[in-house]
Design a protein around this motif. Structure first.
Motif, PDB file in Angstrom:
ATOM      1  N   TYR A   1      10.716  20.203   5.957  1.00  0.00           N
ATOM      2  CA  TYR A   1      11.337  18.931   5.580  1.00  0.00           C
ATOM      3  C   TYR A   1      12.789  19.148   5.176  1.00  0.00           C
ATOM      4  CZ  TYR A   1       7.386  15.610   5.529  1.00  0.00           C
ATOM      5  OH  TYR A   1       6.380  14.746   5.876  1.00  0.00           O
ATOM      6  N   ASP A   2      13.015  20.191   4.377  1.00  0.00           N
ATOM      7  CA  ASP A   2      14.383  20.510   3.949  1.00  0.00           C
ATOM      8  C   ASP A   2      15.292  20.724   5.158  1.00  0.00           C
ATOM      9  OD1 ASP A   2      13.637  20.384   1.304  1.00  0.00           O
ATOM     10  OD2 ASP A   2      13.527  22.557   1.025  1.00  0.00           O
ATOM     11  N   ARG A   3      14.782  21.484   6.129  1.00  0.00           N
ATOM     12  CA  ARG A   3      15.574  21.792   7.315  1.00  0.00           C
ATOM     13  C   ARG A   3      15.877  20.535   8.116  1.00  0.00           C
ATOM     14  NH1 ARG A   3      14.265  22.229  12.445  1.00  0.00           N
ATOM     15  NH2 ARG A   3      12.017  22.179  12.023  1.00  0.00           N
ATOM     16  N   ILE A   4      14.865  19.729   8.369  1.00  0.00           N
ATOM     17  CA  ILE A   4      15.036  18.545   9.201  1.00  0.00           C
ATOM     18  C   ILE A   4      15.931  17.510   8.530  1.00  0.00           C
ATOM     19  CG2 ILE A   4      13.793  16.564  10.186  1.00  0.00           C
ATOM     20  CD1 ILE A   4      11.397  18.532  10.590  1.00  0.00           C
ATOM     21  N   LEU A   5      15.785  17.347   7.230  1.00  0.00           N
ATOM     22  CA  LEU A   5      16.546  16.327   6.502  1.00  0.00           C
ATOM     23  C   LEU A   5      17.882  16.837   5.972  1.00  0.00           C
ATOM     24  CD1 LEU A   5      13.586  14.733   4.485  1.00  0.00           C
ATOM     25  CD2 LEU A   5      14.631  13.895   6.602  1.00  0.00           C
ATOM     26  N   GLY A   6      18.119  18.146   6.115  1.00  0.00           N
ATOM     27  CA  GLY A   6      19.390  18.714   5.650  1.00  0.00           C
ATOM     28  C   GLY A   6      19.566  18.631   4.149  1.00  0.00           C
ATOM     29  N   LEU A   7      18.465  18.743   3.409  1.00  0.00           N
ATOM     30  CA  LEU A   7      18.545  18.560   1.958  1.00  0.00           C
ATOM     31  C   LEU A   7      19.240  19.706   1.224  1.00  0.00           C
ATOM     32  CD1 LEU A   7      15.080  16.902   1.246  1.00  0.00           C
ATOM     33  CD2 LEU A   7      17.333  15.834   1.293  1.00  0.00           C
ATOM     34  N   PRO A   8      19.027  20.980   1.613  1.00  0.00           N
ATOM     35  CA  PRO A   8      19.708  22.058   0.878  1.00  0.00           C
ATOM     36  C   PRO A   8      21.226  21.919   0.890  1.00  0.00           C
ATOM     37  CG  PRO A   8      17.922  22.961   2.186  1.00  0.00           C
ATOM     38  CD  PRO A   8      18.074  21.518   2.601  1.00  0.00           C
ATOM     39  N   GLN A   9      21.776  21.378   1.974  1.00  0.00           N
ATOM     40  CA  GLN A   9      23.220  21.190   2.043  1.00  0.00           C
ATOM     41  C   GLN A   9      23.700  20.170   1.013  1.00  0.00           C
ATOM     42  OE1 GLN A   9      21.039  21.513   4.532  1.00  0.00           O
ATOM     43  NE2 GLN A   9      22.036  21.729   6.521  1.00  0.00           N
ATOM     44  N   LYS A  10      22.784  19.306   0.582  1.00  0.00           N
ATOM     45  CA  LYS A  10      23.108  18.315  -0.438  1.00  0.00           C
ATOM     46  C   LYS A  10      22.735  18.791  -1.842  1.00  0.00           C
ATOM     47  CE  LYS A  10      22.146  14.604   2.893  1.00  0.00           C
ATOM     48  NZ  LYS A  10      21.233  13.479   3.234  1.00  0.00           N
ATOM     49  N   GLY A  11      22.088  19.976  -1.904  1.00  0.00           N
ATOM     50  CA  GLY A  11      21.715  20.523  -3.205  1.00  0.00           C
ATOM     51  C   GLY A  11      20.334  20.115  -3.676  1.00  0.00           C
ATOM     52  N   TYR A  12      19.436  19.750  -2.735  1.00  0.00           N
ATOM     53  CA  TYR A  12      18.110  19.286  -3.110  1.00  0.00           C
ATOM     54  C   TYR A  12      17.028  20.005  -2.316  1.00  0.00           C
ATOM     55  CZ  TYR A  12      20.568  15.548  -5.515  1.00  0.00           C
ATOM     56  OH  TYR A  12      21.397  14.856  -6.360  1.00  0.00           O
ATOM     57  N   ARG A  13      15.797  19.954  -2.848  1.00  0.00           N
ATOM     58  CA  ARG A  13      14.635  20.554  -2.200  1.00  0.00           C
ATOM     59  C   ARG A  13      13.466  19.574  -2.236  1.00  0.00           C
ATOM     60  NH1 ARG A  13      15.603  25.254   0.814  1.00  0.00           N
ATOM     61  NH2 ARG A  13      17.280  26.410  -0.228  1.00  0.00           N
ATOM     62  N   THR A  14      12.756  19.470  -1.117  1.00  0.00           N
ATOM     63  CA  THR A  14      11.629  18.552  -1.010  1.00  0.00           C
ATOM     64  C   THR A  14      10.540  18.890  -2.012  1.00  0.00           C
ATOM     65  OG1 THR A  14      12.037  18.181   1.346  1.00  0.00           O
ATOM     66  CG2 THR A  14       9.825  17.685   0.523  1.00  0.00           C
ATOM     67  N   THR A  15      10.011  17.852  -2.661  1.00  0.00           N
ATOM     68  CA  THR A  15       8.882  18.019  -3.577  1.00  0.00           C
ATOM     69  C   THR A  15       7.618  17.377  -3.017  1.00  0.00           C
ATOM     70  OG1 THR A  15      10.366  17.962  -5.487  1.00  0.00           O
ATOM     71  CG2 THR A  15       8.022  17.607  -5.917  1.00  0.00           C
ATOM     72  N   VAL A  16       7.686  16.088  -2.706  1.00  0.00           N
ATOM     73  CA  VAL A  16       6.500  15.321  -2.324  1.00  0.00           C
ATOM     74  C   VAL A  16       6.983  14.121  -1.517  1.00  0.00           C
ATOM     75  CG1 VAL A  16       6.529  13.885  -4.425  1.00  0.00           C
ATOM     76  CG2 VAL A  16       4.341  14.346  -3.275  1.00  0.00           C
ATOM     77  N   ALA A  17       6.061  13.471  -0.811  1.00  0.00           N
ATOM     78  CA  ALA A  17       6.411  12.298  -0.018  1.00  0.00           C
ATOM     79  C   ALA A  17       5.452  11.162  -0.331  1.00  0.00           C
ATOM     80  CB  ALA A  17       6.387  12.627   1.475  1.00  0.00           C
ATOM     81  N   CYS A  18       5.832   9.960   0.090  1.00  0.00           N
ATOM     82  CA  CYS A  18       4.974   8.796  -0.123  1.00  0.00           C
ATOM     83  C   CYS A  18       5.170   7.815   1.022  1.00  0.00           C
ATOM     84  CB  CYS A  18       5.301   8.124  -1.461  1.00  0.00           C
ATOM     85  SG  CYS A  18       4.157   6.786  -1.891  1.00  0.00           S
TER      86      CYS A  18
ATOM     87  N   ASP B   1       0.827  -1.208   0.000  1.00  0.00           N
ATOM     88  CA  ASP B   1       0.000   0.000   0.000  1.00  0.00           C
ATOM     89  C   ASP B   1       0.862   1.260   0.000  1.00  0.00           C
ATOM     90  OD1 ASP B   1      -2.847  -0.851   0.133  1.00  0.00           O
ATOM     91  OD2 ASP B   1      -2.121  -1.948   1.887  1.00  0.00           O
ATOM     92  N   ALA B   2       0.272   2.332  -0.510  1.00  0.00           N
ATOM     93  CA  ALA B   2       1.000   3.603  -0.614  1.00  0.00           C
ATOM     94  C   ALA B   2       0.031   4.763  -0.432  1.00  0.00           C
ATOM     95  CB  ALA B   2       1.694   3.709  -1.971  1.00  0.00           C
ATOM     96  N   CYS B   3       0.581   5.866   0.012  1.00  0.00           N
ATOM     97  CA  CYS B   3      -0.192   7.100   0.103  1.00  0.00           C
ATOM     98  C   CYS B   3       0.702   8.271  -0.305  1.00  0.00           C
ATOM     99  CB  CYS B   3      -0.711   7.323   1.525  1.00  0.00           C
ATOM    100  SG  CYS B   3      -1.755   8.808   1.682  1.00  0.00           S
ATOM    101  N   PRO B   4       0.448   8.868  -1.479  1.00  0.00           N
ATOM    102  CA  PRO B   4       1.224  10.045  -1.870  1.00  0.00           C
ATOM    103  C   PRO B   4       0.807  11.230  -1.012  1.00  0.00           C
ATOM    104  CG  PRO B   4      -0.566   9.694  -3.415  1.00  0.00           C
ATOM    105  CD  PRO B   4      -0.600   8.538  -2.453  1.00  0.00           C
ATOM    106  N   MET B   5       1.766  12.075  -0.643  1.00  0.00           N
ATOM    107  CA  MET B   5       1.467  13.153   0.297  1.00  0.00           C
ATOM    108  C   MET B   5       2.096  14.464  -0.158  1.00  0.00           C
ATOM    109  SD  MET B   5       2.003  10.959   3.836  1.00  0.00           S
ATOM    110  CE  MET B   5       1.536  12.358   4.865  1.00  0.00           C
ATOM    111  N   GLU B   6       1.217  15.402  -0.543  1.00  0.00           N
ATOM    112  CA  GLU B   6       1.648  16.773  -0.800  1.00  0.00           C
ATOM    113  C   GLU B   6       1.343  17.674   0.390  1.00  0.00           C
ATOM    114  OE1 GLU B   6       1.820  18.004  -5.399  1.00  0.00           O
ATOM    115  OE2 GLU B   6      -0.205  17.900  -4.589  1.00  0.00           O
TER     116      GLU B   6
END
Length: 216
Positions: free
Chosen positions: A170-187, A158-163
């Motif tokens: 999310y970016d802040r918690i996961l540290g994504l900007p430091q890796k050069g990425y930005r959150t789009t969507v989750a599942c 089962d899956a649930c897409p989440m916008e």
């Protein structure tokens, strides 16, 4: 390769729904998870550039931290595996060159033979500003999301897409900007709970004739 039947494909897609309540005690087996991760890696993208990153999260504390930035949707903490799909920002010549080098390596060709392809990609990317490139990359992640959800359905997961999430948090918690990425969507991925009333509801779709035309 053994193909599934057309009927089996449609049965899987009819069985699928946006799962609201997950059974938190049921976890995705390792071989099924590996297949889902493989489906993400194999997702198609424009030019083959793969301008994305996938965070597969099982850490309970991390998911609890994401929960209030997800409209407190329990899928975040109750699912087996929570996937955050992010898009590459500042996509440019460096990323194109890395992709060309990888292509030459995998296909065993001199990188010089890919010059024309590289110029075509550079021209396309160069016609957009930073925001335009990020938006283009974000749209690409939805292709990967679709592939992930279809693969999950075929495997009986089962899956649930989440916008309904706060991307900046999310970016802040996961540290994504430091890796050069930005959150789009989750599942959220896992197995439906017997208490999820939505599992038994009829799937509401318009008739095919209202959505699809065949041009012959």
């Amino acid at each position: 390769m053994e193909n599934i039947s057309p009927r089996s494909l449609l049965d899987s897609l009819n069985w699928r729904y946006a799962t609201k309540v997950f059974d938190s005690d049921k976890k995705i087996p390792a071989d099924h998870l590996a297949a889902l991760e493989g489906s993400l890696v194999l997702s198609p993208s424009s030019f083959g550039l793969q301008p994305w990153r996938f965070e597969v999260i099982t850490n309970d504390e991390l998911r609890k931290e994401l929960l209030p930035h997800s409209w407190n949707q329990a899928q975040v903490t109750d699912c087996s595996h929570f996937v955050v799909l992010s898009a590459r920002e500042n996509l440019g010549e460096e990323e194109i060159n890395v992709f060309l080098q990888r292509t030459a390596e995998v296909r065993g060709v001199p990188i010089e033979t890919l010059d024309g392809y590289g110029q075509m990609m550079s021209g396309f990317i160069g016609n957009m500003d930073d925001q335009g490139r990020l938006q283009w990359a974000k749209l690409q992640t939805y292709i990967a999301l679709g592939q992930l959800m279809t693969s999950a359905a075929v495997l009986g997961i089962d899956a649930c897409p989440m916008e309904g999430i706060a991307p900046n948090e999310y970016d802040r918690i996961l540290g994504l900007p430091q890796k050069g990425y930005r959150t789009t969507v989750a599942c959220a991925l896992g197995y439906r709970s017997a208490d999820d009333k939505y599992a038994e509801l009829a799937k509401v779709r318009f008739e095919k004739e209202a959505l699809l035309s065949r041009r012959t």
